[in-house]
Design an enzyme around this catalytic site. Structure first.
Site, PDB file in Angstrom:
ATOM      1  N   SER A 175       9.442  -5.136  25.696  1.00 15.79           N
ATOM      2  CA  SER A 175      10.141  -5.950  24.705  1.00 15.79           C
ATOM      3  C   SER A 175      10.590  -7.270  25.314  1.00 15.79           C
ATOM      4  CB  SER A 175      11.382  -5.207  24.205  1.00 15.79           C
ATOM      5  OG  SER A 175      11.002  -4.068  23.492  1.00 15.79           O
ATOM      6  N   GLU A 181       7.707 -10.496  -7.709  1.00 15.76           N
ATOM      7  CA  GLU A 181       8.834  -9.849  -7.077  1.00 15.76           C
ATOM      8  C   GLU A 181       9.535 -10.816  -6.123  1.00 15.76           C
ATOM      9  OE1 GLU A 181       9.531  -7.336  -8.844  1.00 15.76           O
ATOM     10  OE2 GLU A 181       9.478  -5.776  -7.329  1.00 15.76           O
ATOM     11  N   HIS A 232       3.944  -2.186  24.033  1.00 22.32           N
ATOM     12  CA  HIS A 232       4.272  -1.387  25.210  1.00 22.32           C
ATOM     13  C   HIS A 232       3.505  -1.830  26.454  1.00 22.32           C
ATOM     14  CE1 HIS A 232       6.800   2.104  23.576  1.00 22.32           C
ATOM     15  NE2 HIS A 232       6.889   1.077  22.759  1.00 22.32           N
ATOM     16  N   LYS A 251      21.140   3.186  19.604  1.00 22.54           N
ATOM     17  CA  LYS A 251      21.506   1.865  19.085  1.00 22.54           C
ATOM     18  C   LYS A 251      20.768   1.574  17.773  1.00 22.54           C
ATOM     19  CE  LYS A 251      22.089  -2.810  20.815  1.00 22.54           C
ATOM     20  NZ  LYS A 251      22.000  -3.685  21.984  1.00 22.54           N
ATOM     21  N   ASP A 252      19.465   1.861  17.771  1.00 19.88           N
ATOM     22  CA  ASP A 252      18.685   1.643  16.552  1.00 19.88           C
ATOM     23  C   ASP A 252      19.149   2.559  15.425  1.00 19.88           C
ATOM     24  OD1 ASP A 252      17.291  -0.283  17.837  1.00 19.88           O
ATOM     25  OD2 ASP A 252      15.337   0.730  17.822  1.00 19.88           O
TER      26      ASP A 252
END
Lengths: 414, 250
Positions: free
Chosen positions: A227, A295, A223, A251-252
């Site tokens: 972005s 894994e 922040h 959107k997310d």
């Protein structure tokens, strides 16, 4: 400082709100912070869905912590009881099967989201100045995630838990001089056993919350800079941004719902497909599984480990594969961030992603000639990419002039 | 140190898996497969009978309690009767003595041997594995279990089968300590079903699959609801997104 200056400074600390909201906010400025960082926070308009995976990973983390708490209510961390307590969760605890399958599958999807998130950072140059710390906190979290996932996988105390723990903890004994001491400290014993489960359980919780702490740093640093976006160009005006809420949140949310629909399909219809059947056999130090595999999300790193025909060398290669990625902001010499405008580097990054998948594939295969050879080529490319290609390509290629956000959006329309 | 060496060795060589020819496990049709699959109750009930009359002689079923049989459609009285046929070691009582009593529904399935050593001693050193999770603990699950039970065939002529071992074409390494446990007509089914090898192996595998994953039906039912819910929510979120971004040039 004159009295006026002091008054002026104090005024800036006053809450913009009134009433109860103002009362709280003038004492604890959380409301103002949330408004600035999560409602009004300006985000480039041009983000694509690759930018949703950070948020998705955070949802996964929250899900893991919540299900982990409920599992912790019923799980017993001892060599004697661990396996049985997990079976009790699966059979007798109400919705225990759901909580456990959620926890086990969320990890896999956490890794899927994180892999895509890291690829995004590489492809669009999010690691470059001024976002180096965002990137480094991210890689640190990724390493803690791997440690946490490994510790978590040992807890059900099945055959793969036990033998995986034996193989991986033995890597520490490769460290010269202090290796054995570290190993004993970690295990609380000379071999993996009762005290190891107990410690692993505590460390599994501890590291999970360490990740949460790092998320805070990841977000604070993000922040400060804002972005990145597909163009790699910084927004030039408010017009090139949207507010975080509601534009990015909705959107997310779309992306997350799509992602979790796929996860639900695996969770409810193939809950064990990402696990290993041997882990439904209680740990037995006397019987070694025919095929010890970690894994799936560890496989690329396992391939790197096995590519080096020396134990210590393999361990160093494995750990430095991630640490070296942290140097990328300084090794990459290009002024241009986004691969959209970098004709050569773009293919290097895409090949890096393909190479990652190839390493994942060979990591799951037995250490036979052809697979070892492929894993060596893959490992070589991994380090070549970071230490040679990153500095070199920056000099060699002629990047296109990056578009501004506005021009990029126009060109996409056309 | 020996362990460390062993682990080291395993780590860099860890392949004994690729050795020998790959064994193809046939695929069978199971009632619980697919989105709406459920355990065939009649088959699982017959499978319980096969387990109790044949397998239970050597194999434990530690994670099942008699009360769990309610899931397979047995009545409470029937479950009480089944439990009561087994002797359970309980205690110590007020005098400090262990004592045996008839089983009750809340008991775990009675174990054929008091401990692992006793089990090994009775079976030439081989330990008959617990069957509660066997279907989940093998790579091909139910297909493997059924195939293994049907896999006792004559060994190839050039193969010498050691004493106490048996040839099975689906066992890793083709040698297994267990003799072929089933033969045509071995179990007398209460519902009159003919107890062929194929029928018995299907039934007992159905029972074992249920024992390994009793929550399967709840899980699939919930899955359908959750996925439908998420799809509807996704549709609403998608419409909202289109609305919200409508005025943004992007």
């Amino acid at each position: 400082m004159s009295s006026d200056q002091l008054q002026g400074y104090k005024k800036t600390l006053n809450s913009p709100y009134t009433g109860i909201k103002g009362w709280i906010d003038s004492r604890l400025p959380l409301i103002r912070m949330m408004e600035a960082e999560y409602l009004k926070f300006p985000v480039p308009k041009s983000l694509n869905y690759f930018w949703s995976f950070g948020g998705i990973a955070m949802f996964c983390l929250i899900g893991l912590i919540l299900t982990g708490i409920f599992l912790g209510f019923h799980y017993k961390p001892s060599a004697e009881d661990a396996f049985d307590s997990v079976e009790r969760i699966m059979r007798d605890v109400s919705f225990g099967w759901l909580i456990r399958y959620l926890h086990a599958n969320l990890v896999s999807f956490f890794f899927i989201a994180t892999f895509i998130h890291i690829f995004r950072a590489l492809y669009f140059g999010s690691y470059k100045a001024p976002r180096e710390l965002v990137y480094i906190f991210g890689l640190t979290m990724f390493m803690l995630m791997m440690a946490t996932a490994f510790l978590g996988y040992t807890l059900p105390w099945g055959q793969m838990s036990y033998w995986g723990a034996t193989v991986i903890t033995n890597l520490f004994s490769a460290i010269p001089v202090v290796g054995d001491a570290i190993l004993q400290l970690l295990l609380g014993d000379f071999t993996v056993g009762d005290s190891a489960v107990n410690r692993f359980y505590v460390l599994h919780w501890l590291l999970a919350f360490a990740i949460v702490g790092l998320v805070v740093f990841h977000v604070i640093t993000l922040h400060m800079t804002g972005s990145n976006n597909p163009t790699g160009s910084e927004p030039q005006s408010w017009d090139e941004t949207v507010s975080f809420h509601p534009y990015v949140t909705i959107k997310d949310l779309n992306a997350a719902l799509f992602f979790f629909i796929i996860m639900a399909f695996i969770l409810f219809y193939y809950p064990n497909i990402l696990g290993h059947s041997d882990n439904y056999i209680k740990a037995n130090p006397m019987i070694t599984p025919a095929h010890i595999v970690p894994e799936w999300y560890f496989l690329p790193f396992y391939a790197i480990l096995r590519a080096i025909p020396d134990k210590l060398g393999g361990v160093i290669a494995m750990f430095s594969s991630i640490l070296a990625l942290g140097l990328l902001p300084w090794l990459d010499t290009s002024k241009v961030r986004s691969c959209l405008f970098r004709p050569i580097w773009r293919y290097c990054v895409l090949l890096f992603a393909v190479n990652f998948l190839v390493l994942m594939y060979v990591g799951g295969k037995p250490a036979e000639d052809i697979y070892v050879l492929i894993s060596r080529i893959g490992t070589a490319y991994w380090f070549l990419f970071i230490f040679v290609l990153a500095p070199l390509v920056g000099f060699l290629e002629t990047p296109r002039q990056p578009l501004t956000i506005t021009n990029y959006l126009q060109s996409k329309k056309a | 140190m020996r362990k460390a060496l062993l682990a080291f060795f395993l780590f860099f060589s860890f392949n004994s898996y690729g050795a020998g020819a790959k064994i193809e496990i046939p695929k069978y049709d199971w009632s619980w497969k697919g989105f709406f699959g459920t355990y065939d109750r009649a088959s699982a009930q017959r499978g319980l009978k096969v387990y109790r009359e044949v397998c239970a002689g050597c194999h434990s079923m530690n994670y099942l309690a008699y009360r769990n049989l309610g899931d397979l459609g047995f009545s409470e009285d029937h479950i009480k009767a089944i439990a009561a046929e087994h002797l359970i070691l309980d205690g110590p009582d007020d005098e400090g003595e262990m004592f045996e009593r008839d089983g009750i529904p809340s008991d775990q399935f009675a174990n054929p041997y008091p401990n692992v050593q006793a089990a090994r001693a009775a079976n030439n050193g081989a330990y008959p594995p617990d069957l509660s999770l066997i279907v989940k603990a093998r790579p091909k699950g139910a297909d493997y279990v059924k195939a293994l039970l049907l896999g006792y065939v004559d060994p190839p002529e050039d193969m010498k089968v050691p004493k106490g071992q048996h040839y099975n074409k689906y066992m890793a390494g083709n040698l297994i300590a267990m003799t072929s446990p089933l033969s045509d007509g071995l179990v007398d089914y209460d519902d009159g079903t003919e107890s062929s090898m194929d029928q018995m192996t299907t039934d007992v595998t159905t029972f074992l699959a249920w024992a390994a994953e009793p929550s399967l039906e709840d899980r699939k039912k919930m899955g359908l609801k959750v996925i439908l819910f998420l799809i509807v929510l996704f549709a609403l979120a998608y419409i909202s997104k289109q609305q919200i971004w409508r005025d943004i040039k992007h």
